[in-house]
Design a protein around this motif. Structure first.
Motif, PDB file in Angstrom:
ATOM      1  N   HIS A  96       1.888  -6.865  -0.704  1.00 51.61           N
ATOM      2  CA  HIS A  96       2.984  -6.153  -0.036  1.00 51.61           C
ATOM      3  C   HIS A  96       3.521  -6.850   1.204  1.00 51.61           C
ATOM      4  O   HIS A  96       4.713  -7.040   1.356  1.00 51.61           O
ATOM      5  CB  HIS A  96       2.527  -4.755   0.416  1.00 51.61           C
ATOM      6  N   SER A  97       2.612  -7.173   2.118  1.00 50.77           N
ATOM      7  CA  SER A  97       3.078  -7.653   3.411  1.00 50.77           C
ATOM      8  C   SER A  97       3.501  -9.113   3.351  1.00 50.77           C
ATOM      9  O   SER A  97       2.830  -9.942   2.730  1.00 50.77           O
ATOM     10  CB  SER A  97       1.961  -7.508   4.447  1.00 50.77           C
ATOM     11  N   TYR A 100       0.614 -11.475   4.614  1.00 53.60           N
ATOM     12  CA  TYR A 100      -0.693 -11.599   3.957  1.00 53.60           C
ATOM     13  C   TYR A 100      -0.681 -12.734   2.925  1.00 53.60           C
ATOM     14  O   TYR A 100       0.068 -12.687   1.949  1.00 53.60           O
ATOM     15  CB  TYR A 100      -1.066 -10.279   3.287  1.00 53.60           C
ATOM     16  N   ASN A 124      10.221   1.413   2.463  1.00 54.90           N
ATOM     17  CA  ASN A 124       9.004   2.177   2.790  1.00 54.90           C
ATOM     18  C   ASN A 124       7.735   1.520   2.254  1.00 54.90           C
ATOM     19  O   ASN A 124       6.665   2.080   2.362  1.00 54.90           O
ATOM     20  CB  ASN A 124       9.122   3.618   2.272  1.00 54.90           C
ATOM     21  N   ILE A 125       7.864   0.319   1.688  1.00 50.50           N
ATOM     22  CA  ILE A 125       6.648  -0.359   1.201  1.00 50.50           C
ATOM     23  C   ILE A 125       6.592  -1.762   1.819  1.00 50.50           C
ATOM     24  O   ILE A 125       6.066  -1.937   2.913  1.00 50.50           O
ATOM     25  CB  ILE A 125       6.609  -0.406  -0.349  1.00 50.50           C
ATOM     26  N   PHE A 128       8.064  -2.129   5.279  1.00 54.07           N
ATOM     27  CA  PHE A 128       7.248  -1.359   6.203  1.00 54.07           C
ATOM     28  C   PHE A 128       5.950  -2.105   6.544  1.00 54.07           C
ATOM     29  O   PHE A 128       5.566  -2.239   7.712  1.00 54.07           O
ATOM     30  CB  PHE A 128       6.940  -0.010   5.542  1.00 54.07           C
ATOM     31  N   PHE A 129       5.265  -2.607   5.526  1.00 54.46           N
ATOM     32  CA  PHE A 129       3.998  -3.287   5.779  1.00 54.46           C
ATOM     33  C   PHE A 129       4.217  -4.637   6.475  1.00 54.46           C
ATOM     34  O   PHE A 129       3.399  -5.071   7.277  1.00 54.46           O
ATOM     35  CB  PHE A 129       3.194  -3.435   4.483  1.00 54.46           C
ATOM     36  N   ASN A 132       4.822  -3.791  10.096  1.00 48.18           N
ATOM     37  CA  ASN A 132       3.577  -3.464  10.781  1.00 48.18           C
ATOM     38  C   ASN A 132       2.754  -4.709  11.075  1.00 48.18           C
ATOM     39  O   ASN A 132       2.208  -4.869  12.170  1.00 48.18           O
ATOM     40  CB  ASN A 132       2.730  -2.501   9.950  1.00 48.18           C
ATOM     41  N   ASP A 133       2.681  -5.615  10.120  1.00 50.55           N
ATOM     42  CA  ASP A 133       1.933  -6.851  10.354  1.00 50.55           C
ATOM     43  C   ASP A 133       2.604  -7.697  11.442  1.00 50.55           C
ATOM     44  O   ASP A 133       1.913  -8.371  12.218  1.00 50.55           O
ATOM     45  CB  ASP A 133       1.786  -7.648   9.049  1.00 50.55           C
TER      46      ASP A 133
ATOM     47  N   HIS D  96      -3.687  -1.333  14.654  1.00 46.15           N
ATOM     48  CA  HIS D  96      -3.685  -0.206  13.717  1.00 46.15           C
ATOM     49  C   HIS D  96      -4.701  -0.329  12.588  1.00 46.15           C
ATOM     50  O   HIS D  96      -5.463   0.589  12.324  1.00 46.15           O
ATOM     51  CB  HIS D  96      -2.304  -0.059  13.044  1.00 46.15           C
ATOM     52  N   TYR D 100      -7.700  -5.677  10.636  1.00 45.28           N
ATOM     53  CA  TYR D 100      -7.081  -6.717  11.459  1.00 45.28           C
ATOM     54  C   TYR D 100      -7.926  -7.006  12.706  1.00 45.28           C
ATOM     55  O   TYR D 100      -8.132  -6.128  13.548  1.00 45.28           O
ATOM     56  CB  TYR D 100      -5.665  -6.300  11.871  1.00 45.28           C
ATOM     57  N   PHE D 128      -3.377   4.892   7.060  1.00 44.81           N
ATOM     58  CA  PHE D 128      -2.419   4.334   6.099  1.00 44.81           C
ATOM     59  C   PHE D 128      -2.476   2.802   6.105  1.00 44.81           C
ATOM     60  O   PHE D 128      -2.563   2.155   5.049  1.00 44.81           O
ATOM     61  CB  PHE D 128      -1.034   4.830   6.502  1.00 44.81           C
ATOM     62  N   PHE D 129      -2.454   2.197   7.281  1.00 37.21           N
ATOM     63  CA  PHE D 129      -2.446   0.741   7.343  1.00 37.21           C
ATOM     64  C   PHE D 129      -3.801   0.161   6.930  1.00 37.21           C
ATOM     65  O   PHE D 129      -3.876  -0.908   6.331  1.00 37.21           O
ATOM     66  CB  PHE D 129      -2.028   0.253   8.739  1.00 37.21           C
ATOM     67  N   ASN D 132      -3.826   0.299   3.156  1.00 38.90           N
ATOM     68  CA  ASN D 132      -3.016  -0.768   2.579  1.00 38.90           C
ATOM     69  C   ASN D 132      -3.726  -2.113   2.658  1.00 38.90           C
ATOM     70  O   ASN D 132      -3.721  -2.889   1.704  1.00 38.90           O
ATOM     71  CB  ASN D 132      -1.669  -0.876   3.294  1.00 38.90           C
ATOM     72  N   MET D 136      -4.696  -4.566  -0.376  1.00 37.00           N
ATOM     73  CA  MET D 136      -4.311  -5.981  -0.444  1.00 37.00           C
ATOM     74  C   MET D 136      -5.537  -6.867  -0.639  1.00 37.00           C
ATOM     75  O   MET D 136      -5.444  -7.949  -1.207  1.00 37.00           O
ATOM     76  CB  MET D 136      -3.537  -6.408   0.809  1.00 37.00           C
ATOM     77  N   ARG D 137      -6.701  -6.408  -0.159  1.00 36.10           N
ATOM     78  CA  ARG D 137      -7.954  -7.158  -0.319  1.00 36.10           C
ATOM     79  C   ARG D 137      -8.699  -6.747  -1.589  1.00 36.10           C
ATOM     80  O   ARG D 137      -9.872  -7.055  -1.752  1.00 36.10           O
ATOM     81  CB  ARG D 137      -8.825  -6.963   0.926  1.00 36.10           C
ATOM     82  N   TYR D 158       3.188  13.134   3.151  1.00 38.27           N
ATOM     83  CA  TYR D 158       3.979  11.968   2.757  1.00 38.27           C
ATOM     84  C   TYR D 158       3.089  10.730   2.651  1.00 38.27           C
ATOM     85  O   TYR D 158       3.177   9.952   1.697  1.00 38.27           O
ATOM     86  CB  TYR D 158       5.117  11.736   3.743  1.00 38.27           C
ATOM     87  N   MET D 162       2.347   8.424  -0.584  1.00 40.08           N
ATOM     88  CA  MET D 162       2.575   6.979  -0.603  1.00 40.08           C
ATOM     89  C   MET D 162       1.315   6.242  -1.031  1.00 40.08           C
ATOM     90  O   MET D 162       1.356   5.310  -1.834  1.00 40.08           O
ATOM     91  CB  MET D 162       2.968   6.491   0.799  1.00 40.08           C
ATOM     92  N   VAL D 166       1.739   4.064  -4.192  1.00 41.99           N
ATOM     93  CA  VAL D 166       1.879   2.629  -3.910  1.00 41.99           C
ATOM     94  C   VAL D 166       0.540   1.901  -3.961  1.00 41.99           C
ATOM     95  O   VAL D 166       0.441   0.798  -4.487  1.00 41.99           O
ATOM     96  CB  VAL D 166       2.555   2.399  -2.538  1.00 41.99           C
TER      97      VAL D 166
END
Lengths: 185, 185, 185, 185
Positions: A96-97, A100, A124-125, A128-129, A132-133, D96, D100, D128-129, D132, D136-137, D158, D162, D166
């Motif tokens: 996603h990000s 990454y 929103n995916i 968004f990610f 945030n990163d 967040h 990380y 949420f983060f 995600n 991703m990992r 919400y 997600m 997702v």
């Protein structure tokens, strides 16, 4: 001191071949003009334009190959307008990000980037990610309110709202963002 | 249980255009046969072959473009033998380590990789740092003793020694490594 | 513009309980005065002092607990001199490099750090890999030649040499590094 | 084959001292029983319990110090119930996401973890983060629907939605998740 910006264009070379992909494509068409306006401004003002895009299991940043692979009736009108110039940067991302498993952070540091403008889909995916990163990596975050799309306007609104409040993102429309960029020259 | 391997080929698409580059090229020529033997074995036994290579400021994983850029009198004989097949994986790396700012870790997980075979140049720099990053990410590390080169044989010896003792790397020669791979089929 | 420095002290809270640990301890004793001189200078000149240390399977950055755990006849004389003050930063690292799986990068950015001074042990392993990760993250690297130790002086010499040539590290002795820090005030 | 789980508890050692902090605290109280039920089950069934928590500028994983720092009239009732046992894992995070700048990924690999159960606050931000980043990992993600809280129930709903769509997260309630864990023993 002038802030150094970079423009990120996320997943606009897209096949929209997934559940609700047609819905997302319909929303995505609406943001193409804003992203192109930003891209045009950035290209003529030495602001780097960086595509960060899914690799569609090709695992190669070979743009022609990728476009061949993802072009279809739904995606063609978007891709034809959005495809990168030879001298735009083009990174593939495995997840996603945009940060990454990519060289994005290094590339941004190479330009001494202070702030990223994040555009593309889905708002929103992946947008968004990525935002945030970027925030976790201490970049200032700008997300033009008419520069990202999600499968429903509500989802996009919520994501913009989250990025504004949680990531302290600037979410003005693209035209106003271009004015801001002009002012700081 | 069979261990899943992947073959990494580091910076063999190289211009050798740096201090002591000619020295490194001379050493590199000697390891081409071992790497090719490993590559041939891996390709016919479903072991993924992954090039991880400097981008030479092109920032694109476009192999033809890159080969054009780095080919010269010194590098051409090596590149002609070592260039990737269409279906080999090819990642660019922005820094020394093959893991830093690349999708290598994700790609290896996609194959359920347990062990990486690290080959290429320079044995005491990019190979070494890639091997260490593989070790920190819990992969078993194999570095064929005749599959990496440094600008001096001493430096290469020292690096192999360090990888064997610190990273618990298996450093047998390529031919013996191929035997090991055959045994575990 | 003044360069912002941070002092890193790697694995000096150590049990030396591993093959050749006694040899490393003997070498380590010799570098304590240089590290302490640097630390004293940094503490009185607002240069952050950051310990980055193995967690010895405690997985906690609880200094007293850790010191209890690693103190023994060999390590006690070193630990007594090297133990952190209450207001020094203290991070645990799970692997060789001080950057891998730690908040070090974020902490350095919080101080707007441009350059890291890397000290501690082992010079050819954890110091070396931390220095390389600092270099990949675009920090200037300083490694005082009398501020790191390896199990043999040869190994340490080789590592310093590599850091000087490959990572462009400044490797002058601690006393001269302190002079440099004074000049730039 | 049995799936190996780990329980993550995010930012429950919290001062709630930020805009809408009281609102979040009110929501958080409601999820304490579910998290405690999960924690009790995990502790008696060898499933690691890992707190990942903001460091409140202390930058130290010293639990007593942190609790002193964040305890106040609003937070005390939550902290008293939620505070870690001596043998729970406790990591601090600088941003967040729980992944990380932390050793979380390494720690999870040490336990051969396949799946993470993510609980805590805020459901639409740090949870949420973290979820995600887990996705991703390549971890399977479980987020008990009554194990996370956000400042408004809508936001939490919400975010759960997600994560389910997702990140392919399993979002059943804690009691049903415990049943699932029992079944697979």
């Amino acid at each position: 001191m002038t802030k150094k910006f970079a423009l990120l264009i996320i997943d606009m070379i897209n096949d929209f071949n997934f559940p609700n992909g047609e819905k997302l494509a319909a929303q995505t068409k609406k943001i193409v003009p804003s992203i192109l306006a930003l891209k045009t401004y950035c290209r003529s003002n030495d602001i780097p334009v960086i595509y960060v895009n899914d690799h569609y299991n090709l695992w190669k940043a070979d743009i022609e190959l990728l476009i061949d692979h993802v072009q279809n009736d739904i995606s063609a009108p978007i891709i034809q307008q959005m495809k990168p110039e030879r001298d735009d940067y083009f990174l593939i991302k495995p997840k996603h990000s945009g940060f990454y498993g990519t060289a994005l952070n290094t590339l941004l540091h190479e330009f001494n980037t202070d702030a990223v403008i994040v555009t593309g889909v889905a708002g929103n995916i992946c947008v968004f990610f990525t935002a945030n990163d970027a925030y976790m990596r201490e970049f200032d975050v700008y997300v033009p309110s008419d520069g990202t799309a999600s499968e429903s306007p509500n989802f996009n609104e919520y994501a913009l709202n989250m990025m504004e409040t949680v990531l302290k993102a600037d979410v003005r429309p693209a035209s106003q963002l271009i004015s801001l960029l002009k002012e700081q020259e």
